[in-house]
Design an enzyme around this catalytic site. Structure first.
Site, PDB file in Angstrom:
ATOM      1  NE  ARG A   1      -2.079  -1.704   3.551  1.00 26.13           N
ATOM      2  CZ  ARG A   1      -2.494  -1.842   4.808  1.00 26.13           C
ATOM      3  NH1 ARG A   1      -3.640  -1.315   5.199  1.00 26.13           N
ATOM      4  NH2 ARG A   1      -1.759  -2.511   5.684  1.00 26.13           N
TER       5      ARG A   1
ATOM      6  CE  LYS B   1       0.643  -2.107   9.436  1.00 21.11           C
ATOM      7  NZ  LYS B   1      -0.709  -2.360  10.050  1.00 21.11           N
TER       8      LYS B   1
ATOM      9  CE1 TYR C   1      -5.560   2.526  10.266  1.00 25.43           C
ATOM     10  CE2 TYR C   1      -4.393   1.960   8.262  1.00 25.43           C
ATOM     11  CZ  TYR C   1      -5.574   2.227   8.933  1.00 25.43           C
ATOM     12  OH  TYR C   1      -6.762   2.181   8.251  1.00 25.43           O
TER      13      TYR C   1
ATOM     14  CG  HIS D   1      -2.117  -0.515  15.165  1.00 23.47           C
ATOM     15  ND1 HIS D   1      -3.494  -0.531  15.293  1.00 23.47           N
ATOM     16  CD2 HIS D   1      -1.876  -0.521  13.831  1.00 23.47           C
ATOM     17  CE1 HIS D   1      -4.039  -0.568  14.088  1.00 23.47           C
ATOM     18  NE2 HIS D   1      -3.095  -0.544  13.187  1.00 23.47           N
TER      19      HIS D   1
ATOM     20  CD  GLU E   1      -3.925   3.378  15.380  1.00 20.10           C
ATOM     21  OE1 GLU E   1      -3.684   3.771  14.216  1.00 20.10           O
ATOM     22  OE2 GLU E   1      -3.057   3.283  16.262  1.00 20.10           O
TER      23      GLU E   1
ATOM     24  CB  SER F   1     -12.190  -2.634  10.075  1.00 23.59           C
ATOM     25  OG  SER F   1     -11.254  -2.176  11.021  1.00 23.59           O
TER      26      SER F   1
ATOM     27  CG  ASP G   1     -20.107  -6.669  19.905  1.00 18.89           C
ATOM     28  OD1 ASP G   1     -19.370  -6.458  18.929  1.00 18.89           O
ATOM     29  OD2 ASP G   1     -20.167  -5.892  20.893  1.00 18.89           O
TER      30      ASP G   1
ATOM     31  CB  ALA H   1      -8.040  -7.999  17.596  1.00 18.74           C
TER      32      ALA H   1
ATOM     33  CG  ASP I   1      -4.430  -4.068  14.250  1.00 14.52           C
ATOM     34  OD1 ASP I   1      -5.152  -4.658  15.076  1.00 14.52           O
ATOM     35  OD2 ASP I   1      -4.883  -3.276  13.409  1.00 14.52           O
TER      36      ASP I   1
ATOM     37  CB  VAL J   1      -1.282 -11.362   8.546  1.00 16.49           C
ATOM     38  CG1 VAL J   1      -0.646 -10.247   7.729  1.00 16.49           C
ATOM     39  CG2 VAL J   1      -0.690 -12.718   8.156  1.00 16.49           C
TER      40      VAL J   1
ATOM     41  CG  ASN K   1       0.989  -6.109   6.903  1.00 17.46           C
ATOM     42  OD1 ASN K   1       1.107  -7.253   7.326  1.00 17.46           O
ATOM     43  ND2 ASN K   1       1.772  -5.615   5.958  1.00 17.46           N
TER      44      ASN K   1
HETATM   45  N1  LIG Z   1      -4.846  -7.316  11.221  1.00 13.58           N
HETATM   46  C1  LIG Z   1      -5.175  -6.352  10.374  1.00 13.58           C
HETATM   47  O1  LIG Z   1      -4.629  -6.255   9.284  1.00 13.58           O
HETATM   48  C2  LIG Z   1      -6.256  -5.385  10.721  1.00 13.58           C
HETATM   49  C3  LIG Z   1      -6.708  -5.336  11.998  1.00 13.58           C
HETATM   50  N2  LIG Z   1      -7.741  -4.523  12.348  1.00 13.58           N
HETATM   51  C4  LIG Z   1      -8.138  -4.573  13.758  1.00 13.58           C
HETATM   52  O2  LIG Z   1      -9.346  -5.285  13.950  1.00 13.58           O
HETATM   53  C5  LIG Z   1      -9.883  -4.917  15.237  1.00 13.58           C
HETATM   54  C6  LIG Z   1     -11.381  -4.644  15.137  1.00 13.58           C
HETATM   55  O3  LIG Z   1     -11.592  -3.431  14.421  1.00 13.58           O
HETATM   56  P1  LIG Z   1     -13.065  -2.885  14.073  1.00 13.58           P
HETATM   57  O4  LIG Z   1     -13.944  -3.995  13.709  1.00 13.58           O
HETATM   58  O5  LIG Z   1     -12.874  -1.744  13.140  1.00 13.58           O
HETATM   59  O6  LIG Z   1     -13.523  -2.300  15.479  1.00 13.58           O
HETATM   60  P2  LIG Z   1     -15.012  -1.920  15.892  1.00 13.58           P
HETATM   61  O7  LIG Z   1     -14.881  -0.924  16.983  1.00 13.58           O
HETATM   62  O8  LIG Z   1     -15.840  -1.588  14.684  1.00 13.58           O
HETATM   63  O9  LIG Z   1     -15.597  -3.291  16.472  1.00 13.58           O
HETATM   64  C7  LIG Z   1     -15.078  -3.885  17.629  1.00 13.58           C
HETATM   65  C8  LIG Z   1     -16.210  -4.597  18.330  1.00 13.58           C
HETATM   66  O10 LIG Z   1     -15.658  -5.328  19.448  1.00 13.58           O
HETATM   67  C9  LIG Z   1     -16.658  -5.345  20.436  1.00 13.58           C
HETATM   68  N3  LIG Z   1     -16.048  -5.747  21.702  1.00 13.58           N
HETATM   69  C10 LIG Z   1     -15.202  -5.060  22.497  1.00 13.58           C
HETATM   70  N4  LIG Z   1     -14.885  -5.791  23.573  1.00 13.58           N
HETATM   71  C11 LIG Z   1     -15.542  -6.984  23.441  1.00 13.58           C
HETATM   72  C12 LIG Z   1     -15.638  -8.164  24.244  1.00 13.58           C
HETATM   73  N5  LIG Z   1     -14.982  -8.256  25.400  1.00 13.58           N
HETATM   74  N6  LIG Z   1     -16.408  -9.190  23.790  1.00 13.58           N
HETATM   75  C13 LIG Z   1     -17.066  -9.087  22.616  1.00 13.58           C
HETATM   76  N7  LIG Z   1     -17.035  -7.993  21.834  1.00 13.58           N
HETATM   77  C14 LIG Z   1     -16.284  -6.962  22.249  1.00 13.58           C
HETATM   78  C15 LIG Z   1     -17.206  -3.928  20.417  1.00 13.58           C
HETATM   79  O11 LIG Z   1     -18.474  -3.842  21.048  1.00 13.58           O
HETATM   80  C16 LIG Z   1     -17.281  -3.653  18.929  1.00 13.58           C
HETATM   81  O12 LIG Z   1     -18.555  -3.937  18.387  1.00 13.58           O
HETATM   82  C17 LIG Z   1      -9.027  -3.707  15.677  1.00 13.58           C
HETATM   83  O13 LIG Z   1      -8.037  -4.125  16.578  1.00 13.58           O
HETATM   84  C18 LIG Z   1      -8.417  -3.231  14.387  1.00 13.58           C
HETATM   85  O14 LIG Z   1      -7.238  -2.483  14.596  1.00 13.58           O
HETATM   86  C19 LIG Z   1      -8.378  -3.719  11.430  1.00 13.58           C
HETATM   87  C20 LIG Z   1      -7.937  -3.722  10.130  1.00 13.58           C
HETATM   88  C21 LIG Z   1      -6.798  -4.523   9.679  1.00 13.58           C
HETATM   89  C1  LIG Z   2      -5.392  -1.226  10.323  1.00 19.24           C
HETATM   90  C2  LIG Z   2      -4.141  -1.880   9.968  1.00 19.24           C
HETATM   91  O1  LIG Z   2      -3.380  -2.224  10.821  1.00 19.24           O
HETATM   92  C3  LIG Z   2      -3.790  -2.099   8.594  1.00 19.24           C
HETATM   93  O2  LIG Z   2      -4.577  -1.765   7.708  1.00 19.24           O
HETATM   94  O3  LIG Z   2      -2.701  -2.638   8.332  1.00 19.24           O
END
Ligand SMILES: NC(=O)C1=CN([C@@H]2O[C@H](COP(=O)(O)OP(=O)(O)OC[C@H]3O[C@@H](n4cnc5c(N)ncnc54)[C@H](O)[C@@H]3O)[C@@H](O)[C@H]2O)C=CC1
Ligand SMILES: CC(=O)C(=O)O
Ligand SMILES: [Mg+2]
Length: 372
Positions: A15, A75, A94, A96, A118, A134, A198, A268, A270, A298, A300
């Site tokens: 990216r 990143k 980003y 994190h 973020e 996301s 959730d 999650a 990240d 992963v 990213n």
């Molecule tokens: N690995 C990657 O490449 C990427 C990772 N992410 C990560 O994914 C994660 C989720 O992001 P989003 O969906 O945008 O967040 P979001 O805020 O839209 O959704 C998170 C959800 O988790 C729920 N939640 C919180 N604590 C909880 C618990 N104890 N039990 C059940 N549910 C719970 C919240 O109520 C919320 O609905 C973040 O850490 C984000 O940084 C996002 C994009 C890319």
């Molecule tokens: C949100 C994030 O960590 C990514 O897009 O790589």
């Protein structure tokens, strides 16, 4: 303002912080944009495309960092990039930080103004600069999980949707926000048996209204989580407490007691991951096995589909890049409380409460830090 776009250097990260169309917008507003050579090559943009948009091409990342007043990336800055940041320079990307002490220490040392995509908020309780990635990662998580379940990848050898006469796989999605909702869309589309957990009842209501009886939207207690995770073929980790390290909801014991060959995709990761046995992996080696459970972690994920992801990210970031460039960071942050929520580190101080609490630093109110 001089805006710098370095080439991303994280493993398999193609990216780029700005596409040529975004460069053109900045040029039209009277700014100067410098782009590291080949920064967009991974998504099909040549140096000439950037030159045509009005950018100047720079051969070395070190020169981009030395000349730019604001660095726009994707990143979190890697150690060599952190060493090039300087006092008073704006970093917009980003970050994190909550699970990443070494990066946080380096950003404090740099005295730069570090605004994290973020933690930028909106009027609807959302995270508009995290949301597009996301969406991508949520959708990808089901592809990654489907592959992890294949026998050649040490999975159970199950097709997510089954076939007539054979049961589909059970997909358990923890967190029903942006990642969870998009994962559910793909899992339902592939014919899996889908449960979303959730702890926000409004999120559960939204899922119910959207999917009807195609999924089960369940309130997430420790009890419900254990029951569904132990019965799952594929678990998706998509929880978030904005800015903070993810809670470890799936424990080592759960993993030991999951079915052999089942899989987890901890999106999650990240934010440190919501599964106790998760550790960050890269696209070069995305999975590993713990207690016969395939782990895909992963950090990213959207980097695997960089063209879709870069456009989606740029659509969201461009208005904020323009605000910072047009007004300067102080006025832009003072004028927009949502952008101010993105300010994580300034002049060596931590201005994001959850980062400060997670890592044991003093928290300084961002509005106070800005005018001091
Ligand atoms: N690995 C990657 O490449 C990427 C990772 N992410 C990560 O994914 C994660 C989720 O992001 P989003 O969906 O945008 O967040 P979001 O805020 O839209 O959704 C998170 C959800 O988790 C729920 N939640 C919180 N604590 C909880 C618990 N104890 N039990 C059940 N549910 C719970 C919240 O109520 C919320 O609905 C973040 O850490 C984000 O940084 C996002 C994009 C890319
Ligand atoms: C949100 C994030 O960590 C990514 O897009 O790589
Ligand atoms: Mg086991």
């Amino acid at each position: 303002m001089i805006i710098g776009v370095p080439k991303e250097i994280k493993n398999h990260e193609y990216r780029v912080g700005m596409v040529p169309a975004s460069v053109r917008e900045l040029i039209n507003h009277g700014h100067e944009v410098i782009v590291e050579t080949n920064a967009g090559i991974g998504i099909g943009f040549s140096d000439q495309d950037y030159i045509d948009a009005g950018a100047k091409i720079i051969n070395q990342a070190s020169d981009v960092f030395a000349q730019a007043e604001m660095i726009v990336k994707v990143k979190e800055p890697q150690a060599v990039e952190r060493a090039m940041l300087r006092e008073g320079q704006v970093l917009f990307t980003y970050l994190h930080l909550a699970p990443d002490l070494p990066q946080t220490e380096d950003l404090i040392k740099s005295k730069a103004i570090c605004i994290a995509y973020e933690t930028v908020t909106d009027d609807f309780g959302g995270l508009p600069l995290l949301a597009p990635m996301s969406e991508v990662a949520g959708r990808m998580s089901i592809q990654a999980g489907a592959q992890a379940l294949e026998k050649s990848n040490a999975g159970r050898g199950m097709l997510l949707g089954g076939v007539p006469g054979v049961e589909p796989a059970k997909v358990v999605i923890i967190g029903g926000g942006m990642v969870g909702n998009n994962a559910a869309q793909m899992a339902v589309g592939m014919g899996a048996d889908v449960v979303v957990l959730d702890r926000n009842t409004n999120v559960l209501r939204k899922l119910d209204a959207q999917f009807g009886n195609k999924i089960k939207a369940i309130y997430s207690t420790a009890d419900a989580l254990e029951k569904h995770v132990l019965a799952a073929d594929l678990v998706i980790g998509g929880v978030l407490i904005p800015g903070a390290a993810a809670p470890k909801l799936v424990t080592k014991e759960h993993i030991k007691n999951m079915k052999p060959g089942s899989a987890i995709v901890d999106v999650a990761i990240d934010q440190g991951g919501c599964i106790e046995t998760s550790k960050a992996t890269t696209h070069a080696e995305p999975t590993y096995i713990v207690d016969d459970v395939v782990h895909y972690c992963v950090a990213n994920m959207p980097g695997a589909v960089p063209r879709t992801s870069t456009f989606a990210l740029n659509n969201a970031t461009l208005p904020y890049i323009l605000q910072i460039a047009n007004k300067g960071h102080v006025q832009a942050l003072l004028d927009n409380k949502h952008l101010l929520n993105g300010l994580n580190v300034i002049d060596g101080q931590i201005t994001c409460r959850s980062v400060a609490e997670n890592l044991g630093f003093d928290y300084v109110d961002p509005a106070v830090a800005l005018i001091n």
